[in-house]
Design an enzyme around this catalytic site. Structure first.
Site, PDB file in Angstrom:
ATOM      1  CE1 TYR A   1      -3.310  -3.006   0.816  1.00 26.56           C
ATOM      2  CE2 TYR A   1      -4.235  -1.163  -0.412  1.00 26.56           C
ATOM      3  CZ  TYR A   1      -4.297  -2.476  -0.019  1.00 26.56           C
ATOM      4  OH  TYR A   1      -5.337  -3.275  -0.433  1.00 26.56           O
TER       5      TYR A   1
ATOM      6  CD  GLN B   1     -15.546  -0.971  -9.288  1.00 28.43           C
ATOM      7  OE1 GLN B   1     -15.534  -2.150  -8.947  1.00 28.43           O
ATOM      8  NE2 GLN B   1     -15.520  -0.619 -10.555  1.00 28.43           N
ATOM      9  CG  ASN B   2     -10.559   3.882  -9.649  1.00 29.59           C
ATOM     10  OD1 ASN B   2     -10.556   2.651  -9.759  1.00 29.59           O
ATOM     11  ND2 ASN B   2     -10.777   4.683 -10.672  1.00 29.59           N
TER      12      ASN B   2
ATOM     13  CG  HIS C   1     -14.011  -0.727  -3.440  1.00 30.65           C
ATOM     14  ND1 HIS C   1     -13.813  -1.176  -4.726  1.00 30.65           N
ATOM     15  CD2 HIS C   1     -15.176  -1.304  -3.034  1.00 30.65           C
ATOM     16  CE1 HIS C   1     -14.795  -2.012  -5.066  1.00 30.65           C
ATOM     17  NE2 HIS C   1     -15.634  -2.088  -4.056  1.00 30.65           N
TER      18      HIS C   1
ATOM     19  CB  CYS D   1      -6.930   2.238  15.171  1.00 25.72           C
ATOM     20  SG  CYS D   1      -6.118   1.270  16.452  1.00 25.72           S
TER      21      CYS D   1
ATOM     22  CB  CYS E   1      -4.999   2.279  21.341  1.00 23.95           C
ATOM     23  SG  CYS E   1      -4.985   1.504  19.719  1.00 23.95           S
TER      24      CYS E   1
ATOM     25  N   GLY F   1     -14.004   2.048 -17.474  1.00 26.59           N
ATOM     26  CA  GLY F   1     -12.722   1.480 -17.047  1.00 26.59           C
ATOM     27  C   GLY F   1     -12.848   0.484 -15.920  1.00 26.59           C
ATOM     28  CB  THR F   2     -15.056  -1.025 -13.912  1.00 24.51           C
ATOM     29  OG1 THR F   2     -15.107  -2.059 -12.923  1.00 24.51           O
ATOM     30  CG2 THR F   2     -16.439  -0.835 -14.516  1.00 24.51           C
ATOM     31  CB  SER F   3     -12.920  -6.101 -15.043  1.00 21.67           C
ATOM     32  OG  SER F   3     -12.839  -6.071 -13.623  1.00 21.67           O
TER      33      SER F   3
HETATM   34  C1  BV8 Z   1     -18.021  -8.154   0.071  1.00 26.05           C
HETATM   35  C2  BV8 Z   1      -9.824  -1.671  -2.476  1.00 26.05           C
HETATM   36  C3  BV8 Z   1     -19.183  -9.323   1.720  1.00 26.05           C
HETATM   37  C4  BV8 Z   1      -8.558  -2.323  -2.050  1.00 26.05           C
HETATM   38  C5  BV8 Z   1     -11.066  -3.375  -3.727  1.00 26.05           C
HETATM   39  C6  BV8 Z   1     -17.774 -14.802  -5.875  1.00 26.05           C
HETATM   40  C7  BV8 Z   1     -18.751 -14.237  -6.678  1.00 26.05           C
HETATM   41  C8  BV8 Z   1     -19.169 -12.925  -6.468  1.00 26.05           C
HETATM   42  C9  BV8 Z   1     -18.618 -12.166  -5.439  1.00 26.05           C
HETATM   43  C10 BV8 Z   1     -17.648 -12.743  -4.662  1.00 26.05           C
HETATM   44  C11 BV8 Z   1     -17.232 -14.045  -4.870  1.00 26.05           C
HETATM   45  N1  BV8 Z   1     -16.279 -14.312  -3.962  1.00 26.05           N
HETATM   46  C12 BV8 Z   1     -16.080 -13.229  -3.196  1.00 26.05           C
HETATM   47  C13 BV8 Z   1     -16.934 -12.290  -3.596  1.00 26.05           C
HETATM   48  C14 BV8 Z   1     -17.082 -10.956  -3.041  1.00 26.05           C
HETATM   49  C15 BV8 Z   1     -15.941 -10.083  -3.521  1.00 26.05           C
HETATM   50  C16 BV8 Z   1     -15.842 -10.082  -5.012  1.00 26.05           C
HETATM   51  O1  BV8 Z   1     -16.631  -9.449  -5.694  1.00 26.05           O
HETATM   52  N2  BV8 Z   1     -14.828 -10.794  -5.516  1.00 26.05           N
HETATM   53  C17 BV8 Z   1     -14.635 -10.836  -6.950  1.00 26.05           C
HETATM   54  C18 BV8 Z   1     -13.135 -10.876  -7.249  1.00 26.05           C
HETATM   55  C19 BV8 Z   1     -15.339 -12.067  -7.500  1.00 26.05           C
HETATM   56  N3  BV8 Z   1     -16.311  -8.768  -3.075  1.00 26.05           N
HETATM   57  C20 BV8 Z   1     -15.937  -8.399  -1.854  1.00 26.05           C
HETATM   58  O2  BV8 Z   1     -15.247  -9.058  -1.114  1.00 26.05           O
HETATM   59  C21 BV8 Z   1     -16.499  -7.070  -1.399  1.00 26.05           C
HETATM   60  N4  BV8 Z   1     -17.079  -7.260  -0.111  1.00 26.05           N
HETATM   61  O3  BV8 Z   1     -18.564  -8.778  -0.796  1.00 26.05           O
HETATM   62  O4  BV8 Z   1     -18.290  -8.294   1.380  1.00 26.05           O
HETATM   63  C22 BV8 Z   1     -19.641  -8.970   3.048  1.00 26.05           C
HETATM   64  C23 BV8 Z   1     -20.945  -8.532   3.205  1.00 26.05           C
HETATM   65  C24 BV8 Z   1     -21.365  -8.205   4.475  1.00 26.05           C
HETATM   66  C25 BV8 Z   1     -20.500  -8.301   5.558  1.00 26.05           C
HETATM   67  C26 BV8 Z   1     -19.182  -8.706   5.366  1.00 26.05           C
HETATM   68  C27 BV8 Z   1     -18.731  -9.037   4.103  1.00 26.05           C
HETATM   69  C28 BV8 Z   1     -15.395  -6.039  -1.257  1.00 26.05           C
HETATM   70  C29 BV8 Z   1     -14.766  -5.777  -2.591  1.00 26.05           C
HETATM   71  C30 BV8 Z   1     -13.823  -4.600  -2.466  1.00 26.05           C
HETATM   72  C31 BV8 Z   1     -12.400  -5.086  -2.604  1.00 26.05           C
HETATM   73  N5  BV8 Z   1     -11.501  -3.931  -2.631  1.00 26.05           N
HETATM   74  N6  BV8 Z   1     -10.297  -2.279  -3.725  1.00 26.05           N
HETATM   75  C32 BV8 Z   1      -7.429  -1.981  -2.985  1.00 26.05           C
HETATM   76  O5  BV8 Z   1      -7.606  -1.218  -3.937  1.00 26.05           O
HETATM   77  O6  BV8 Z   1      -6.324  -2.475  -2.707  1.00 26.05           O
HETATM   78  S1  BV8 Z   1     -11.552  -4.013  -5.185  1.00 26.05           S
HETATM   79  C33 BV8 Z   1     -10.428  -3.531  -6.334  1.00 26.05           C
HETATM   80  O7  BV8 Z   1     -10.533  -4.439  -7.392  1.00 26.05           O
HETATM   81  C34 BV8 Z   1     -10.747  -2.193  -6.925  1.00 26.05           C
HETATM   82  O8  BV8 Z   1     -11.225  -1.274  -5.996  1.00 26.05           O
HETATM   83  C35 BV8 Z   1     -11.744  -2.510  -7.961  1.00 26.05           C
HETATM   84  O9  BV8 Z   1     -13.033  -2.470  -7.461  1.00 26.05           O
HETATM   85  C36 BV8 Z   1     -11.441  -3.936  -8.280  1.00 26.05           C
HETATM   86  C37 BV8 Z   1     -10.752  -3.978  -9.595  1.00 26.05           C
HETATM   87  O10 BV8 Z   1     -11.743  -3.786 -10.490  1.00 26.05           O
HETATM   88  P1  BV8 Z   1     -11.549  -2.696 -11.621  1.00 26.05           P
HETATM   89  O11 BV8 Z   1     -11.488  -1.353 -11.014  1.00 26.05           O
HETATM   90  O12 BV8 Z   1     -12.590  -2.989 -12.606  1.00 26.05           O
HETATM   91  O13 BV8 Z   1     -10.111  -2.977 -12.196  1.00 26.05           O
HETATM   92  P2  BV8 Z   1      -9.718  -4.167 -13.160  1.00 26.05           P
HETATM   93  O14 BV8 Z   1      -8.239  -4.161 -13.239  1.00 26.05           O
HETATM   94  O15 BV8 Z   1     -10.460  -5.399 -12.773  1.00 26.05           O
HETATM   95  O16 BV8 Z   1     -10.324  -3.713 -14.562  1.00 26.05           O
HETATM   96  C38 BV8 Z   1      -9.820  -2.583 -15.207  1.00 26.05           C
HETATM   97  C39 BV8 Z   1     -10.724  -2.400 -16.397  1.00 26.05           C
HETATM   98  O17 BV8 Z   1     -10.328  -1.221 -17.057  1.00 26.05           O
HETATM   99  C40 BV8 Z   1     -10.620  -3.529 -17.392  1.00 26.05           C
HETATM  100  O18 BV8 Z   1     -11.920  -3.830 -17.884  1.00 26.05           O
HETATM  101  C41 BV8 Z   1      -9.761  -2.936 -18.508  1.00 26.05           C
HETATM  102  O19 BV8 Z   1     -10.126  -3.447 -19.775  1.00 26.05           O
HETATM  103  C42 BV8 Z   1     -10.124  -1.484 -18.429  1.00 26.05           C
HETATM  104  N7  BV8 Z   1      -9.075  -0.559 -18.844  1.00 26.05           N
HETATM  105  C43 BV8 Z   1      -7.734  -0.686 -18.692  1.00 26.05           C
HETATM  106  N8  BV8 Z   1      -7.124   0.422 -19.168  1.00 26.05           N
HETATM  107  C44 BV8 Z   1      -8.104   1.257 -19.609  1.00 26.05           C
HETATM  108  C45 BV8 Z   1      -9.355   0.639 -19.406  1.00 26.05           C
HETATM  109  N9  BV8 Z   1     -10.516   1.207 -19.736  1.00 26.05           N
HETATM  110  C46 BV8 Z   1     -10.458   2.437 -20.283  1.00 26.05           C
HETATM  111  N10 BV8 Z   1      -9.297   3.101 -20.495  1.00 26.05           N
HETATM  112  C47 BV8 Z   1      -8.114   2.545 -20.188  1.00 26.05           C
HETATM  113  N11 BV8 Z   1      -6.968   3.215 -20.421  1.00 26.05           N
HETATM  114 ZN    ZN Z   2      -6.026   2.817  18.207  1.00 25.01          ZN
END
Ligand code: BV8
Ligand code: ZN
Length: 317
Positions: free
Chosen positions: A77, A111-112, A131, A139, A222, A261-263
């Site tokens: 990070y 999502q960024n 996100h 903390c 803390c 720009g999201t998958s």
């Molecule tokens: C939750 C912060 C439950 C951290 C992020 C199975 C099926 C369905 C769902 C799940 C499953 N197993 C697990 C889950 C849930 C899981 C999930 O969805 N997993 C996925 C992988 C299947 N979701 C979670 O865990 C979420 N929480 O469900 O909690 C719960 C409920 C109640 C109580 C407790 C728990 C939390 C998800 C959040 C995770 N954190 N980010 C960090 O950044 O380090 S997610 C992170 O990845 C990003 O924030 C973003 O959201 C995601 C990446 O996605 P994109 O932004 O789309 O990026 P990616 O690289 O994938 O795509 C880029 C796109 O841009 C592509 O399409 C590409 O073609 C395009 N592109 C590239 N260049 C360009 C462009 N387009 C235009 N111009 C360009 N130049």
């Molecule tokens: Zn603390």
């Protein structure tokens, strides 16, 4: 008859028809993903950019990884904070901020976590960070609620200083006084101030310093371990934000959702595309790859293929 009954699900690539429709739109949503910041030089999660050293970024963005190896996750990070601070918002960020200023009934779901929409002066009450942010810190002690926002320190603690070896091939020159650039779009080349040379530790051939937990960011209240204020996989999204977004959507039909720009693989964020459609929205997708529109998902109404920083200003002007 069946074919006439079937809604013509033709995906148009016609900017003209989109602009016509946009003129009549009032209530607009945008769902942003890592592709919006690609032109600013920040790696996306999938495809080439999805790896950090030999780790899959999505494997590091979990509470389990942090539990197991907080130092490594903090280095991941810290590196992303550093990259995001060195990056500049691009024309897509500015065009969306401009649309938000023009139209109060336009809201962005991002999502960024890179802070670039904020630095493009996107009105904050119309920007929903699903996100969290690299620049929020909180903390981890169960009973402690210490959090802080907009912490742009780079590095956040001395031990996370990127190793500096001027002779090292992977070094890249960065400019000092990054904090002066927050909130402005001062161009790096105009930046004065001494430049320091860092190693790009995303390259796994580069040894990264071994850190001990004491060196990591600690809570001033803390002394507990601090963590990045982002939503990890398996964690729920900020309830306040979801409530605000859901009540906005429920309050009246939606005219349009821009999916940029999201998958659209990560839920519940990606689910907003269908939610918007179910509330009457037409769907316009901007992506470099076809897969978003043709991956068996329900068709979108417009699909514009290419770099978001080129297409978004074009279709929103
Ligand atoms: C939750 C912060 C439950 C951290 C992020 C199975 C099926 C369905 C769902 C799940 C499953 N197993 C697990 C889950 C849930 C899981 C999930 O969805 N997993 C996925 C992988 C299947 N979701 C979670 O865990 C979420 N929480 O469900 O909690 C719960 C409920 C109640 C109580 C407790 C728990 C939390 C998800 C959040 C995770 N954190 N980010 C960090 O950044 O380090 S997610 C992170 O990845 C990003 O924030 C973003 O959201 C995601 C990446 O996605 P994109 O932004 O789309 O990026 P990616 O690289 O994938 O795509 C880029 C796109 O841009 C592509 O399409 C590409 O073609 C395009 N592109 C590239 N260049 C360009 C462009 N387009 C235009 N111009 C360009 N130049
Ligand atoms: Zn603390």
């Amino acid at each position: 008859l069946a074919s006439i009954g079937k809604k013509a699900m033709v995906t148009s690539t016609d900017i003209q028809s989109f602009s016509e429709y946009l003129k009549g739109c009032r209530r607009i949503l945008a769902l942003l993903g890592a592709g919006v910041s690609a032109a600013s030089g920040l790696p996306t999660f999938r495809g080439a950019g999805g790896l950090w050293r030999q780790y899959d970024a999505t494997a590091l963005a979990t509470p389990e990884a942090f539990e197991m190896n907080p130092a490594l996750v903090w280095q991941f990070y810290s590196h992303r904070r550093h990259m995001a601070l060195q990056a500049l918002p691009n024309k897509a960020h500015y065009a969306l901020a401009e649309l938000a200023r023009r139209n109060q009934d336009f809201i962005t779901l991002s999502q960024n976590v890179d802070g670039l929409s904020q630095r493009a002066q996107h009105p904050s009450d119309q920007l929903n960070l699903l996100h969290g942010s690299l620049f929020d810190i909180k903390c981890t002690s169960f009973y402690c609620h210490y959090t802080r926002s907009n912490d742009f320190s780079d590095p956040i603690v001395p031990a996370l200083e990127l190793p500096q070896h001027p002779s090292f091939p992977q070094t890249h020159t960065v400019v000092d006084k990054v904090s002066d650039r927050i909130g402005t779009s001062v161009n790096a080349s105009e930046e004065e101030g001494p430049s320091r040379r860092y190693i790009d530790i995303s390259d796994e051939s580069v040894p990264i310093p071994k850190l001990v937990p004491e060196d990591l960011p600690r809570c001033p209240e803390c002394k507990g371990l601090l963590r990045p204020g982002v939503v990890w996989f398996g964690e729920s999204l900020p309830t306040e934000t979801l409530k605000r977004v859901d009540s906005w959507i429920e309050s009246a039909p939606v005219d349009l959702i821009l999916v940029i720009g999201t998958s659209a693989r990560v839920y519940p964020a990606a689910g907003y595309v269908d939610v918007a459609r179910d509330h009457g929205a037409k769907v316009a997708v901007v992506n470099v790859e076809q897969d978003m529109s043709s991956r068996g998902k329900r068709e979108c109404d417009w699909f514009f293929q290419g770099d978001a920083s080129v297409i978004v200003p074009e279709i929103l002007k």
